[in-house]
Design a protein around this motif. Sequence first.
Motif, mmCIF file in Angstrom:
data_model
loop_
_atom_site.group_PDB
_atom_site.id
_atom_site.type_symbol
_atom_site.label_atom_id
_atom_site.label_comp_id
_atom_site.label_asym_id
_atom_site.label_seq_id
_atom_site.Cartn_x
_atom_site.Cartn_y
_atom_site.Cartn_z
ATOM 1 N N ALA A 1 9.844 -1.416 2.732
ATOM 2 C CA ALA A 1 9.235 -0.127 2.388
ATOM 3 C C ALA A 1 10.274 0.659 1.601
ATOM 4 O O ALA A 1 11.478 0.596 1.896
ATOM 5 C CB ALA A 1 8.818 0.638 3.628
ATOM 6 N N GLN A 2 9.800 1.423 0.594
ATOM 7 C CA GLN A 2 10.734 2.143 -0.270
ATOM 8 C C GLN A 2 10.883 3.618 0.092
ATOM 9 O O GLN A 2 11.782 4.280 -0.396
ATOM 10 C CB GLN A 2 10.274 2.036 -1.739
ATOM 11 C CG GLN A 2 10.363 0.624 -2.292
ATOM 12 C CD GLN A 2 9.944 0.571 -3.752
ATOM 13 O OE1 GLN A 2 8.942 1.181 -4.153
ATOM 14 N NE2 GLN A 2 10.698 -0.154 -4.558
ATOM 15 N N ASN A 3 9.991 4.122 0.958
ATOM 16 C CA ASN A 3 10.059 5.531 1.325
ATOM 17 C C ASN A 3 9.451 5.728 2.716
ATOM 18 O O ASN A 3 8.947 4.780 3.335
ATOM 19 C CB ASN A 3 9.350 6.404 0.288
ATOM 20 C CG ASN A 3 7.923 5.934 0.018
ATOM 21 O OD1 ASN A 3 7.128 5.755 0.939
ATOM 22 N ND2 ASN A 3 7.603 5.714 -1.258
ATOM 23 N N ALA A 4 9.471 6.968 3.178
ATOM 24 C CA ALA A 4 9.003 7.266 4.532
ATOM 25 C C ALA A 4 7.507 7.023 4.690
ATOM 26 O O ALA A 4 7.060 6.505 5.730
ATOM 27 C CB ALA A 4 9.338 8.711 4.885
ATOM 28 N N VAL A 5 6.716 7.388 3.687
ATOM 29 C CA VAL A 5 5.267 7.210 3.766
ATOM 30 C C VAL A 5 4.922 5.735 3.952
ATOM 31 O O VAL A 5 4.132 5.356 4.835
ATOM 32 C CB VAL A 5 4.580 7.771 2.505
ATOM 33 C CG1 VAL A 5 3.096 7.432 2.514
ATOM 34 C CG2 VAL A 5 4.771 9.275 2.420
ATOM 35 N N GLN A 6 5.516 4.883 3.109
ATOM 36 C CA GLN A 6 5.276 3.447 3.231
ATOM 37 C C GLN A 6 5.774 2.917 4.579
ATOM 38 O O GLN A 6 5.133 2.068 5.196
ATOM 39 C CB GLN A 6 5.973 2.698 2.092
ATOM 40 C CG GLN A 6 5.388 2.929 0.718
ATOM 41 C CD GLN A 6 6.134 2.161 -0.361
ATOM 42 O OE1 GLN A 6 7.081 1.423 -0.083
ATOM 43 N NE2 GLN A 6 5.723 2.338 -1.610
ATOM 44 N N ALA A 7 6.897 3.437 5.009
ATOM 45 C CA ALA A 7 7.492 2.975 6.267
ATOM 46 C C ALA A 7 6.558 3.235 7.444
ATOM 47 O O ALA A 7 6.307 2.330 8.261
ATOM 48 C CB ALA A 7 8.830 3.662 6.493
ATOM 49 N N PHE A 8 6.025 4.453 7.548
ATOM 50 C CA PHE A 8 5.148 4.783 8.669
ATOM 51 C C PHE A 8 3.858 3.969 8.625
ATOM 52 O O PHE A 8 3.318 3.581 9.674
ATOM 53 C CB PHE A 8 4.843 6.276 8.684
ATOM 54 C CG PHE A 8 5.964 7.113 9.239
ATOM 55 C CD1 PHE A 8 6.360 6.982 10.559
ATOM 56 C CD2 PHE A 8 6.637 8.027 8.441
ATOM 57 C CE1 PHE A 8 7.398 7.744 11.078
ATOM 58 C CE2 PHE A 8 7.681 8.785 8.950
ATOM 59 C CZ PHE A 8 8.060 8.645 10.271
ATOM 60 N N GLU A 9 3.358 3.698 7.434
ATOM 61 C CA GLU A 9 2.152 2.872 7.304
ATOM 62 C C GLU A 9 2.410 1.456 7.813
ATOM 63 O O GLU A 9 1.601 0.879 8.546
ATOM 64 C CB GLU A 9 1.698 2.832 5.841
ATOM 65 C CG GLU A 9 1.103 4.151 5.346
ATOM 66 C CD GLU A 9 0.724 4.096 3.873
ATOM 67 O OE1 GLU A 9 1.059 3.082 3.212
ATOM 68 O OE2 GLU A 9 0.098 5.064 3.380
ATOM 69 N N MET A 10 3.558 0.894 7.423
ATOM 70 C CA MET A 10 3.878 -0.471 7.833
ATOM 71 C C MET A 10 4.198 -0.545 9.323
ATOM 72 O O MET A 10 3.842 -1.507 10.003
ATOM 73 C CB MET A 10 5.044 -1.006 7.002
ATOM 74 C CG MET A 10 4.733 -1.144 5.529
ATOM 75 S SD MET A 10 5.945 -2.129 4.639
ATOM 76 C CE MET A 10 5.554 -3.767 5.222
ATOM 77 N N ILE A 11 4.859 0.469 9.831
ATOM 78 C CA ILE A 11 5.164 0.500 11.265
ATOM 79 C C ILE A 11 3.880 0.528 12.081
ATOM 80 O O ILE A 11 3.750 -0.135 13.111
ATOM 81 C CB ILE A 11 6.053 1.712 11.601
ATOM 82 C CG1 ILE A 11 7.454 1.513 11.010
ATOM 83 C CG2 ILE A 11 6.152 1.926 13.108
ATOM 84 C CD1 ILE A 11 8.312 2.758 11.010
ATOM 85 N N SER A 12 2.904 1.287 11.598
ATOM 86 C CA SER A 12 1.614 1.356 12.275
ATOM 87 C C SER A 12 0.888 0.013 12.226
ATOM 88 O O SER A 12 0.215 -0.378 13.183
ATOM 89 C CB SER A 12 0.749 2.442 11.628
ATOM 90 O OG SER A 12 -0.528 2.481 12.207
ATOM 91 N N ASP A 13 1.049 -0.698 11.113
ATOM 92 C CA ASP A 13 0.336 -1.967 10.932
ATOM 93 C C ASP A 13 0.965 -3.123 11.700
ATOM 94 O O ASP A 13 0.258 -3.914 12.331
ATOM 95 C CB ASP A 13 0.276 -2.331 9.440
ATOM 96 C CG ASP A 13 -0.679 -1.424 8.671
ATOM 97 O OD1 ASP A 13 -1.541 -0.791 9.311
ATOM 98 O OD2 ASP A 13 -0.550 -1.342 7.436
ATOM 99 N N ILE A 14 2.295 -3.239 11.643
ATOM 100 C CA ILE A 14 2.929 -4.447 12.172
ATOM 101 C C ILE A 14 3.763 -4.227 13.429
ATOM 102 O O ILE A 14 4.154 -5.184 14.087
ATOM 103 C CB ILE A 14 3.822 -5.109 11.106
ATOM 104 C CG1 ILE A 14 5.027 -4.210 10.760
ATOM 105 C CG2 ILE A 14 3.035 -5.461 9.872
ATOM 106 C CD1 ILE A 14 6.041 -4.875 9.848
ATOM 107 N N SER A 15 4.076 -2.965 13.772
ATOM 108 C CA SER A 15 4.920 -2.663 14.934
ATOM 109 C C SER A 15 6.163 -3.560 14.933
ATOM 110 O O SER A 15 6.292 -4.472 15.754
ATOM 111 C CB SER A 15 4.137 -2.863 16.231
ATOM 112 O OG SER A 15 4.903 -2.433 17.335
#
Length: 311
Positions: free
Chosen positions: A41-55
Amino acid sequence: MDTFLINTQDKSFDILIVDDDHSVVMALRNVLNDLGRVRFAQNAVQAFEMISDISPDLILLDIDLPDKNGLDICRDLKKEPDTSDIPVLFITSQVGATLEREVFSCGGADYISKPLNPYVVAARVNTHLNYRHLIIELNKMAMRDGLTGVNNRRSLDEKLKIEYKRSFRDKTPLTVAMIDVDEFKKYNDYFGHIEGDECLKRIASTIQLCGRRPADFIARYGGEEFVLILPNTDKNGAYEILTHLLQMIAQLNIEHTPEAKYDHVTVSVGYSTFSPEETTQDDADDKALLSFADKALFQAKQQGRDQICYL
């Protein structure tokens, strides 16, 4: 460097790298590919989306991101029950005592200084992944009922709080059912405790088969009582599931004592459903939902057992 590699045949980890520097991301990918599945992920927005998806099992987080400070991201993660236990390793070009204090005070597990040393990166990531794996296994053991293998009372208390908050936040119904093996003391006294234990194991396995959706949760509440949590399930949907449960218990055809009301082992069920749209934040109480289910169970017992009651 092989000394530090995890046996990926036994464990499969998800590692999330959050950094806007392409060269750092590529360097980390080359080092970590043997340790698990690497995502970016390149930024916080992408990071939170991926964290929600893959834990992810571990996060490598740059402190200086374009849209949000990495320390603040870590603080946000540690506030949420679903992400609070994910180890966060910071990537930074900063050094000094102030940095160390900030990293650990926000909940960070460690930090790695730039320029990156592949040996150090592999060693630290591997250490934290192994530590997380061991903690997860120990927590599973602590949360399991030793006899039946289902979740225990401690696990139930934590899970109910999480699901209640999620239900309130997402505005979805949440049903809790209490299940009691009818006249189990008579069964134990007549057949003995060894047979009683086997009976409980079979009942627990059957409840697990009934609550087979990924989000469904079963726990042994104590003695011969079990609790089934059914997220995103309304009163009618829960009734269908619980009716099927009674049928499955009957099909086990476990012989009961001659003194029991029924010639085979039965269960009584009490359940209640939380509807977020009918409740304010001030009135929300996960313990009250369990209490209503318990009162409904008492009603089912009073009305003759082997039935379902709602309150």
